[in-house]
Design a protein around this motif. Structure first.
Motif, PDB file in Angstrom:
ATOM      1  N   GLN A 103     -14.299  19.466  10.852  1.00 43.48           N
ATOM      2  CA  GLN A 103     -13.925  19.387  12.570  1.00 43.48           C
ATOM      3  C   GLN A 103     -12.619  19.492  12.614  1.00 43.48           C
ATOM      4  O   GLN A 103     -11.438  19.671  12.346  1.00 43.48           O
ATOM      5  N   PRO A 104     -12.459  19.982  14.035  1.00 44.44           N
ATOM      6  CA  PRO A 104     -10.843  20.781  14.510  1.00 44.44           C
ATOM      7  C   PRO A 104      -9.854  19.134  14.936  1.00 44.44           C
ATOM      8  O   PRO A 104     -10.509  17.936  15.394  1.00 44.44           O
ATOM      9  N   ASN A 105      -8.532  18.471  14.326  1.00 44.31           N
ATOM     10  CA  ASN A 105      -8.160  18.119  14.523  1.00 44.31           C
ATOM     11  C   ASN A 105      -7.510  17.557  16.208  1.00 44.31           C
ATOM     12  O   ASN A 105      -7.519  18.202  17.039  1.00 44.31           O
TER      13      ASN A 105
ATOM     14  N   HIS B 135      -3.782  17.833  20.027  1.00 46.25           N
ATOM     15  CA  HIS B 135      -2.799  19.175  19.572  1.00 46.25           C
ATOM     16  C   HIS B 135      -1.094  18.726  19.554  1.00 46.25           C
ATOM     17  O   HIS B 135      -1.093  18.174  21.273  1.00 46.25           O
TER      18      HIS B 135
ATOM     19  N   HIS C  18      -2.895  22.382   9.199  1.00 46.24           N
ATOM     20  CA  HIS C  18      -4.097  23.652   9.264  1.00 46.24           C
ATOM     21  C   HIS C  18      -3.887  24.530   7.182  1.00 46.24           C
ATOM     22  O   HIS C  18      -4.878  24.766   7.279  1.00 46.24           O
TER      23      HIS C  18
ATOM     24  N   GLU D 190      -2.611  26.055  16.349  1.00 42.36           N
ATOM     25  CA  GLU D 190      -4.043  26.807  16.044  1.00 42.36           C
ATOM     26  C   GLU D 190      -4.481  26.846  17.450  1.00 42.36           C
ATOM     27  O   GLU D 190      -4.577  27.000  18.191  1.00 42.36           O
TER      28      GLU D 190
ATOM     29  N   GLU E  43      -7.033  27.663  20.345  1.00 42.34           N
ATOM     30  CA  GLU E  43      -8.528  27.120  20.180  1.00 42.34           C
ATOM     31  C   GLU E  43      -9.576  28.116  20.168  1.00 42.34           C
ATOM     32  O   GLU E  43      -9.838  29.241  20.337  1.00 42.34           O
ATOM     33  N   THR E  44     -10.764  27.776  18.919  1.00 38.85           N
ATOM     34  CA  THR E  44     -11.644  28.653  19.343  1.00 38.85           C
ATOM     35  C   THR E  44     -13.217  28.420  19.323  1.00 38.85           C
ATOM     36  O   THR E  44     -13.544  29.329  20.066  1.00 38.85           O
ATOM     37  N   GLU E  45     -13.369  26.513  19.654  1.00 38.97           N
ATOM     38  CA  GLU E  45     -14.115  26.593  20.286  1.00 38.97           C
ATOM     39  C   GLU E  45     -13.770  26.334  22.023  1.00 38.97           C
ATOM     40  O   GLU E  45     -12.736  25.712  22.499  1.00 38.97           O
TER      41      GLU E  45
ATOM     42  N   TYR F 209      -9.272  24.132  27.097  1.00 39.83           N
ATOM     43  CA  TYR F 209      -9.963  24.205  26.653  1.00 39.83           C
ATOM     44  C   TYR F 209     -10.677  25.775  27.774  1.00 39.83           C
ATOM     45  O   TYR F 209     -11.539  25.216  29.004  1.00 39.83           O
TER      46      TYR F 209
ATOM     47  N   GLU G 229     -18.798  26.251   7.525  1.00 31.57           N
ATOM     48  CA  GLU G 229     -17.529  26.958   7.597  1.00 31.57           C
ATOM     49  C   GLU G 229     -18.394  28.277   8.278  1.00 31.57           C
ATOM     50  O   GLU G 229     -18.433  29.329   8.962  1.00 31.57           O
TER      51      GLU G 229
ATOM     52  N   SER H 106     -19.618  18.233  16.825  1.00 33.58           N
ATOM     53  CA  SER H 106     -19.177  18.202  16.656  1.00 33.58           C
ATOM     54  C   SER H 106     -18.213  17.002  17.786  1.00 33.58           C
ATOM     55  O   SER H 106     -18.913  17.027  18.397  1.00 33.58           O
TER      56      SER H 106
END
Lengths: 211, 189, 462
Positions: free
Chosen positions: A105-107, A110, A188, A205, A207-209, B85, C436, C456
């Motif tokens: 999971q992401p940290n 930020h 990372h 990084e 955000e990807t989500e 986000y 992943e 998540s």
């Protein structure tokens, strides 16, 4: 991926002097306390070295202190005044290191210009830098010349109390010196934060989500 | 003749407003913060502003709604969305409302400055020119600066004690939360 | 011509020398005559009293010698006073008197003290403040009187520079004298040509001699001659002032002595050592009651003893001030030459160092001497005594055991936590890769599927 300048030069200089100074102080401190058990150098050499490094680090601390006091970076060390927010984010951070990290999971924290620390970190560093380090400096100076600072020693409750406090903090800092680099390797990439402490730039990084 | 341009920052996190203020204050802008959508709309209705920054996720009215309402009442006023986000859906809705930019956190000073300049440059020529009697009403940035420096230093020096209080309270809060979750789980069953 | 002139000069010089020598010799003989001449009255006394083995029986079978060596008396300072100056009570008409009431030698000497006092009042006052006088008042039969140190019939001005062995202190303090004679001071002083080094009274004072280990006078005596000692120590000894305060000089300069820690009861408000009140001895009984097992005071007993002293003592605050010292007076005199003094820090600053194997608690008794009670050596390493033994700490030597345990635990945690965390990450690596892969597969349409992401963390408020 973009780069953010979060560690200004004075902070980086302070950090690395401090890092090596801490290691020297711990090594000489162990030597002073445990002569006979450990024999890296003679007692007197270790005492003299310990005193010298101690004074260098005191000067270094004031470099750090004045920089933060009189730059807008002071915000990095300001406390979170909303307890609910603090606890929520702290537990989230703990959950990440204790669980989420294993599942990729992401940290939840930020890094931004004025938020380089996660809530746990920021709380820890506020206490370490503004309370524990000053106490260690104070007790160290008292122990450096016990007779000259007799009144200070007596106010503290006696020589043995001063020394016990100094040793307790030494124990804490010894633990810190192990945990700190490990946590720093959890970026990372393992070396990301170390590089940042040299260059000043943290890699952020994207955000990807979306949710 | 250089008149202060007024920027409204809408975010429930006051830090965002402060960091924008930090960047823009020295560039000739007066930054005013609002902590939610309602407050922002009230301010916009009573005073003249040159630019609005708004967060999306806020208690009550969302930032997107704020943007849409602003554009409906003052179409010439540029709005910049700031969010941690962003999703494509959000971005599409924002674009539809006519916002000038969609910024993603974390913000760098360069990003704030560039988007401000861009938004003001591109603002609709249909904007009615205001007379500026509000100069007096605008708090002097210098004064804000000084007050907040003292406050910052006080907070800085108080930080370890607040931190200690948090550390002491943490286990209790943790246990309390676990108990609460446990209680809720039991009740559900 | 030159040689003739030279001859004259030589002659004159000889003449001068001869005249000077004559004058000097003459002067000496006059002065010695003046001091050595006995008055007619005294000569009359000595007609009888110069006989050797002239004795008088006293009580308990003791014999009082009535023999006065005439020459010595003539040369003594008391010659000027004459026999009757001191012995005014002798009535020549009835002399020799034969009284039936016999007294002891001791009480005779005691009576004569009053005679000394008539002239030597200043010295007597000093004597009265001494430990010797205190012992005398307490009825100690061995306490020295004037005549025990000063032989009244032969006392001379230069007695002080007499040969070392004649010092009267040795009569009672034999072991200490022996230690002194072998010490660096005694060896210099004992040289046939005579050396410049202190003898007993130089450090202990002649008349106002007090208990050696209760005040600062001895350290002051050392530093009185060795004036640069502090400066010299400062060149190499860290925390010099502290060492001077907490370590007695002989602790390092008598390298063969047995050392110990003396925890002195000290009044931190009055800034002096706590002394027992006259007639109300408490220390011994309090210590004994605190030390229930009789093994010496432990950390808890020490704490309760201190509490005891602080309870009624509302006027002062009693604390313990530790000091490193040698264990006996004789050892304090075994001072060695400088080169042999202890200079290695770790002779004290290491675990189990010899000085920390013996610990005593002390108070000043009413007679001015220290009263000791044994404590267990563990009091120096116990976490309980952080407060009670707060004033004494030697890095490395008296470290608190609990802190060592804590340090080891911290090191283990410091190494263990990262290793454990890394191991967990390694164990989860396969799982991680799987996640992943899944994520990459679902990425393109994942955006709006908020409901699918229950593993998540909830979206962070930004």
């Amino acid at each position: 991926m973009h780069r953010l300048y979060v560690h200004p030069l004075p902070v980086r200089i302070w950090h690395w002097i401090n890092a090596f100074g801490f290691i020297l102080l711990i090594v000489t401190g162990v030597q002073i306390r445990y002569i006979g058990l450990i024999n890296i150098m003679p007692f007197k050499t270790s005492v003299n070295l310990h005193n010298l490094v101690g004074f260098v680090l005191i000067a270094n601390f004031f470099l750090w202190f004045l920089f933060y006091l009189f730059s807008d970076k002071i915000k990095v060390y300001l406390p979170e005044l909303n307890p609910m927010k603090h606890f929520r984010e702290s537990f989230r951070q703990m959950a990440f290191y204790g669980y989420g990290i294993f599942k990729g999971q992401p940290n939840p924290h930020h890094v931004s210009l004025y938020h380089k620390f996660n809530p746990m970190q920021s709380m820890t560093y506020q206490i370490v830098m503004l309370l524990l380090v000053p106490i260690q400096i104070y007790t160290g100076i008292l122990l450096w010349d016990v007779e000259r600072f007799q009144t200070g020693v007596n106010l503290f409750g006696g020589l043995r109390v001063v020394d016990t406090v100094h040793v307790l903090l030494f124990i804490f800092f010894s633990g810190f010196i192990f945990i700190h680099p490990y946590l720093a390797s959890l970026g990372h990439t393992p070396t990301a934060h170390f590089k940042a402490m040299f260059t000043g730039y943290e890699e952020i990084e994207e955000e990807t989500e979306g949710h | 003749m250089n008149v202060l341009q007024k920027v409204l920052v809408v975010d429930d996190d006051p830090v965002v407003g402060k960091s924008i203020d930090r960047v823009l204050a020295s560039k000739g802008y007066a930054v005013i913060a609002a902590s939610n959508g309602e407050e922002a709309l009230n301010k916009l209705a009573s005073e003249h502003y040159d630019l609005v920054f708004t967060d999306i996720k806020m208690p009550g009215m969302s930032g997107l709604e704020v943007a849409e309402r602003v554009k409906a009442s003052q179409p010439w006023l540029p709005v910049v969305i700031v969010t941690g986000y962003g999703s494509d859906a959000y971005e599409a809705r924002a674009a539809a409302a006519g916002v000038s930019e969609f910024l993603r956190k974390p913000l760098s000073p360069e990003m704030i400055e560039a988007s401000t300049a861009k938004a003001l440059r591109e603002r609709s020529p249909a904007m009615p020119m205001q007379t500026q009697p509000e100069e007096i009403a605008v708090p002097q940035p210098e004064a804000i600066e000084k007050g907040s420096t003292v406050k910052n230093i006080a907070l800085f020096l108080a930080a370890p004690f607040i931190g200690l209080a948090y550390i002491v309270a943490m286990p209790f809060v943790g246990i309390g939360m676990l108990a609460w979750f446990g209680f809720k789980a039991v009740m559900k069953r | 011509m030159t040689s003739a002139w030279m001859g004259t000069v030589k002659f004159t010089r000889h003449l001068n020398f001869a005249v000077a020598f004559f004058i000097f010799f003459f002067a000496c003989s006059i002065s010695s005559q003046a001091a050595g001449v006995l008055s007619q009255d005294d000569k009359n006394c000595l007609e009888c009293h110069s006989q050797e083995k002239f004795e008088k029986p006293m009580a308990e079978g003791e014999m009082l010698s009535l023999h006065i060596p005439g020459k010595d008396f003539a040369a003594s300072v008391h010659n000027a006073v004459g026999c009757t100056g001191c012995h005014a009570d002798i009535d020549l008409k009835k002399h020799p008197q034969t009284s039936k009431k016999k007294i002891t030698l001791r009480s005779h000497s005691m009576a004569m003290v009053q005679v000394c006092k008539d002239c030597h009042d200043d010295k007597f006052k000093l004597y009265e403040g001494s430990i010797h006088a205190t012992l005398l008042r307490d009825g100690n039969e061995a306490a020295p009187l004037c005549s025990d140190c000063h032989s009244p019939h032969s006392i001379r001005k230069d007695t002080a520079s007499a040969p070392m062995a004649e010092v009267s202190c040795r009569q009672c303090h034999t072991p200490i004298y022996k230690a002194y004679a072998e010490s660096v001071h005694g060896q210099i002083r004992g040289k046939p040509e005579g050396g410049h080094a202190p003898l007993c009274p130089d450090c202990h004072k002649a008349h106002e001699v007090t208990a050696a280990s209760t005040g600062n006078q001895l350290k002051d005596a050392c530093l009185g001659c060795h004036t640069n000692a502090l400066a010299v120590h400062k060149t190499w000894l860290p925390n010099t002032d502290r060492h001077f305060e907490a370590v007695s000089c002989p602790a390092c300069h008598a390298p063969t002595a047995k050392r110990r820690v003396n925890l002195r009861l000290y009044d931190s408000i009055a800034q002096e050592r706590v002394a027992e009140k006259q007639g109300v001895p408490q220390f011994e009984s309090r210590a004994r009651s605190a030390d229930s097992k009789g093994l010496g005071l432990d950390a808890l007993a020490l704490q309760s003893l201190l509490k005891e002293f602080n309870r009624e003592g509302s006027e002062g605050k009693t604390i313990l001030r530790g000091r490193l010292e040698v264990s006996t007076g004789a050892e304090a005199h075994q001072l060695a030459p400088k080169a042999r003094a202890i200079k290695e820090c770790d002779s004290c600053h290491r675990e189990g160092a010899a000085p920390f194997q013996t610990v005593t608690i002390s108070i000043v008794s009413p007679d001015g001497r220290p009263l000791h009670y044994g404590a267990q050596k563990e009091v120096l390493n116990s976490a309980t005594s952080v407060d009670s033994v707060g004033g004494f700490y030697a890095i490395g030597g008296t470290r608190i055991k609990l802190l060592d345990v804590l340090f080891v635990l911290t090191l283990l945690a410091g190494i263990g936590i990262p290793l454990g965390h890394m191991t967990l990450k390694w164990l989860f690596r396969r799982y991680l890769r799987q996640i992943e892969a899944e994520r990459q597969a679902t990425q393109p349409q994942a955006d709006s599927q908020a409901s699918s992401g229950d593993n998540s963390t909830s979206p962070t408020k930004s």
